[in-house]
Design a protein around this motif. Structure first.
Motif, PDB file in Angstrom:
ATOM      1  N   GLU A 154      39.837  42.073  35.794  1.00  0.00           N
ATOM      2  CA  GLU A 154      39.415  40.931  36.600  1.00  0.00           C
ATOM      3  C   GLU A 154      40.595  42.299  37.525  1.00  0.00           C
ATOM      4  N   ASP A 155      41.283  42.610  37.917  1.00  0.00           N
ATOM      5  CA  ASP A 155      42.175  43.418  38.542  1.00  0.00           C
ATOM      6  C   ASP A 155      41.247  44.768  39.542  1.00  0.00           C
ATOM      7  N   LYS A 156      40.296  44.791  39.176  1.00  0.00           N
ATOM      8  CA  LYS A 156      38.997  44.909  40.188  1.00  0.00           C
ATOM      9  C   LYS A 156      38.026  44.723  40.524  1.00  0.00           C
ATOM     10  N   ASN A 157      37.212  44.276  41.887  1.00  0.00           N
ATOM     11  CA  ASN A 157      36.755  43.443  42.220  1.00  0.00           C
ATOM     12  C   ASN A 157      34.787  43.979  42.114  1.00  0.00           C
ATOM     13  N   ASN A 184      50.980  34.017  43.830  1.00  0.00           N
ATOM     14  CA  ASN A 184      50.641  32.506  43.980  1.00  0.00           C
ATOM     15  C   ASN A 184      49.244  32.657  45.621  1.00  0.00           C
ATOM     16  N   GLY A 185      48.556  32.354  44.955  1.00  0.00           N
ATOM     17  CA  GLY A 185      46.822  32.249  46.555  1.00  0.00           C
ATOM     18  C   GLY A 185      46.473  33.772  46.543  1.00  0.00           C
ATOM     19  N   ARG A 186      46.502  34.567  45.740  1.00  0.00           N
ATOM     20  CA  ARG A 186      45.624  35.865  46.350  1.00  0.00           C
ATOM     21  C   ARG A 186      45.775  36.787  44.811  1.00  0.00           C
ATOM     22  N   ARG A 187      44.278  36.826  44.662  1.00  0.00           N
ATOM     23  CA  ARG A 187      43.761  37.899  43.787  1.00  0.00           C
ATOM     24  C   ARG A 187      44.053  39.386  44.234  1.00  0.00           C
ATOM     25  N   TYR A 188      44.039  39.776  44.991  1.00  0.00           N
ATOM     26  CA  TYR A 188      43.456  41.179  45.410  1.00  0.00           C
ATOM     27  C   TYR A 188      44.925  41.413  46.662  1.00  0.00           C
ATOM     28  N   MET A 189      45.780  42.404  46.752  1.00  0.00           N
ATOM     29  CA  MET A 189      45.879  42.816  47.429  1.00  0.00           C
ATOM     30  C   MET A 189      46.010  44.217  48.666  1.00  0.00           C
ATOM     31  N   TRP A 190      44.721  45.098  47.923  1.00  0.00           N
ATOM     32  CA  TRP A 190      44.718  46.093  48.326  1.00  0.00           C
ATOM     33  C   TRP A 190      43.428  46.298  48.674  1.00  0.00           C
ATOM     34  N   SER A 191      42.926  46.800  49.711  1.00  0.00           N
ATOM     35  CA  SER A 191      41.097  46.979  50.211  1.00  0.00           C
ATOM     36  C   SER A 191      41.289  48.638  50.043  1.00  0.00           C
ATOM     37  N   THR A 198      36.347  47.300  48.318  1.00  0.00           N
ATOM     38  CA  THR A 198      36.649  47.260  47.011  1.00  0.00           C
ATOM     39  C   THR A 198      37.943  46.934  46.710  1.00  0.00           C
ATOM     40  N   LEU A 199      38.031  45.686  46.448  1.00  0.00           N
ATOM     41  CA  LEU A 199      39.438  45.183  46.623  1.00  0.00           C
ATOM     42  C   LEU A 199      40.230  45.396  45.024  1.00  0.00           C
ATOM     43  N   VAL A 200      41.182  45.733  45.192  1.00  0.00           N
ATOM     44  CA  VAL A 200      42.304  46.009  43.583  1.00  0.00           C
ATOM     45  C   VAL A 200      43.138  45.251  43.821  1.00  0.00           C
ATOM     46  N   HIS A 201      44.171  44.700  42.404  1.00  0.00           N
ATOM     47  CA  HIS A 201      45.092  44.301  42.465  1.00  0.00           C
ATOM     48  C   HIS A 201      46.241  45.786  42.334  1.00  0.00           C
ATOM     49  N   LEU A 202      46.534  46.021  42.926  1.00  0.00           N
ATOM     50  CA  LEU A 202      47.671  47.274  42.478  1.00  0.00           C
ATOM     51  C   LEU A 202      49.145  47.411  42.395  1.00  0.00           C
ATOM     52  N   ASP A 203      49.595  46.195  43.722  1.00  0.00           N
ATOM     53  CA  ASP A 203      50.724  45.812  44.108  1.00  0.00           C
ATOM     54  C   ASP A 203      50.979  44.131  42.794  1.00  0.00           C
ATOM     55  N   ARG A 204      51.929  44.314  42.192  1.00  0.00           N
ATOM     56  CA  ARG A 204      52.723  43.786  41.153  1.00  0.00           C
ATOM     57  C   ARG A 204      53.997  43.780  40.912  1.00  0.00           C
ATOM     58  N   LEU A 220      56.133  34.264  44.239  1.00  0.00           N
ATOM     59  CA  LEU A 220      56.179  34.936  44.422  1.00  0.00           C
ATOM     60  C   LEU A 220      53.893  34.643  45.309  1.00  0.00           C
ATOM     61  N   ARG A 221      53.767  35.336  46.171  1.00  0.00           N
ATOM     62  CA  ARG A 221      52.884  35.272  46.946  1.00  0.00           C
ATOM     63  C   ARG A 221      53.014  36.429  48.246  1.00  0.00           C
ATOM     64  N   CYS A 222      51.936  36.683  48.478  1.00  0.00           N
ATOM     65  CA  CYS A 222      50.889  36.835  49.834  1.00  0.00           C
ATOM     66  C   CYS A 222      51.383  37.109  50.959  1.00  0.00           C
ATOM     67  N   LEU A 223      51.892  37.762  52.001  1.00  0.00           N
ATOM     68  CA  LEU A 223      52.479  37.706  53.551  1.00  0.00           C
ATOM     69  C   LEU A 223      50.816  38.211  54.255  1.00  0.00           C
TER      70      LEU A 223
END
Length: 246
Positions: A154-157, A184-191, A198-204, A220-223
């Motif tokens: 689920e870290d990739k769409n 909080n408030g975001r599933r993916y951080m890279w596009s 393609t959306l991926v959760h690379l940053d953590r 922890l949240r995204c800006l």
């Protein structure tokens, strides 16, 4: 109230251009961070004038991992009146240091900033770097940055995933007894900024149990930013308690 740092974590895709440094500084000021962890600086040499322009005059101390050509590079900078950084350690893909706050009489902790490589062989070596780093850093430990790895489907769409590397990353996390700080408030951080994207959760942010005990209320949240294809992360280690409704 005890003061713990606000940590900005961001793959900035280079600090060479003045316009990008100006944009980074604007976000740093808005975030009111006291510790900044930038990945992919793409700079083999970082001088104080670059840090001043990119982060502001309050960030009066820093250490960095140099880039290899135009790839990689990590910058760890801090406000010395709020934070003490010591004992820096360097590997090919990580920068580690001990963090303490003068205003807080408690155990110091370790931070490791990572910028993971792309080739599979280098990823395997990178995961071994994390294991070796843990042997040198006894005590509370937090790891953050762009891992260039995922450990869940689920870290990739989409289903174009490398299950072998997923398994290796998951085993490393388990072997090091790490857990992920909830975003909080975001599933993916890279596009990849294509259509469809393609959306991926690379940053953590990962941490040990004793680090979590020290910062149990961290948030922890995204800006938002249009400067990079990675979203900046802001980790508040001592957030203000929520206001109660009347």
């Amino acid at each position: 109230m005890e003061h713990n740092p606000r940590v900005l974590i961001w793959n900035v895709r280079g600090l060479n251009a003045r316009a990008r440094r100006t944009a980074v500084r604007s976000l740093v000021v808005t975030a009111n961070a006291s510790l900044v962890c930038l990945q992919e600086t793409k700079m083999a040499l970082i001088c104080s004038s670059t840090v001043l322009e990119a982060l502001g005059s309050e960030f009066d101390d820093y250490v960095y991992l140099l880039a290899q050509g135009t790839r990689g590079g990590i910058l760890l900078a801090w406000k010395s009146r709020e934070i003490v950084i010591s004992d820096p350690l360097f590997t090919a893909n990580t920068l580690t240091a001990r963090v303490s706050t003068p205003s807080v009489a408690r155990t110091s902790w370790w931070i490791t900033v990572v910028y993971g490589p792309q080739p599979d062989e280098a990823k395997i070596a990178f995961l071994q770097e994390l294991c070796n780093t843990r042997m040198d850093c006894v005590g509370p430990w937090m790891i953050c940055g762009d891992f260039n790895l995922i450990y869940r489907d689920e870290d990739k769409n989409n289903r174009n995933v490398n299950r072998r590397m997923i398994g290796r990353f998951r085993r490393t996390i388990n072997d090091l007894a790490l857990k992920e700080v909830y975003l909080n408030g975001r599933r993916y951080m890279w596009s990849n900024e294509q259509s469809p994207p393609t959306l991926v959760h690379l940053d953590r942010v990962l941490c040990t149990a004793d680090w979590e005990e020290l910062h149990g209320e961290c948030h922890l949240r995204c800006l938002a930013s249009v400067v990079s294809d990675h979203s900046p992360l802001l980790l508040d280690c001592s957030p203000m308690p929520p206001a109660h409704r009347r």
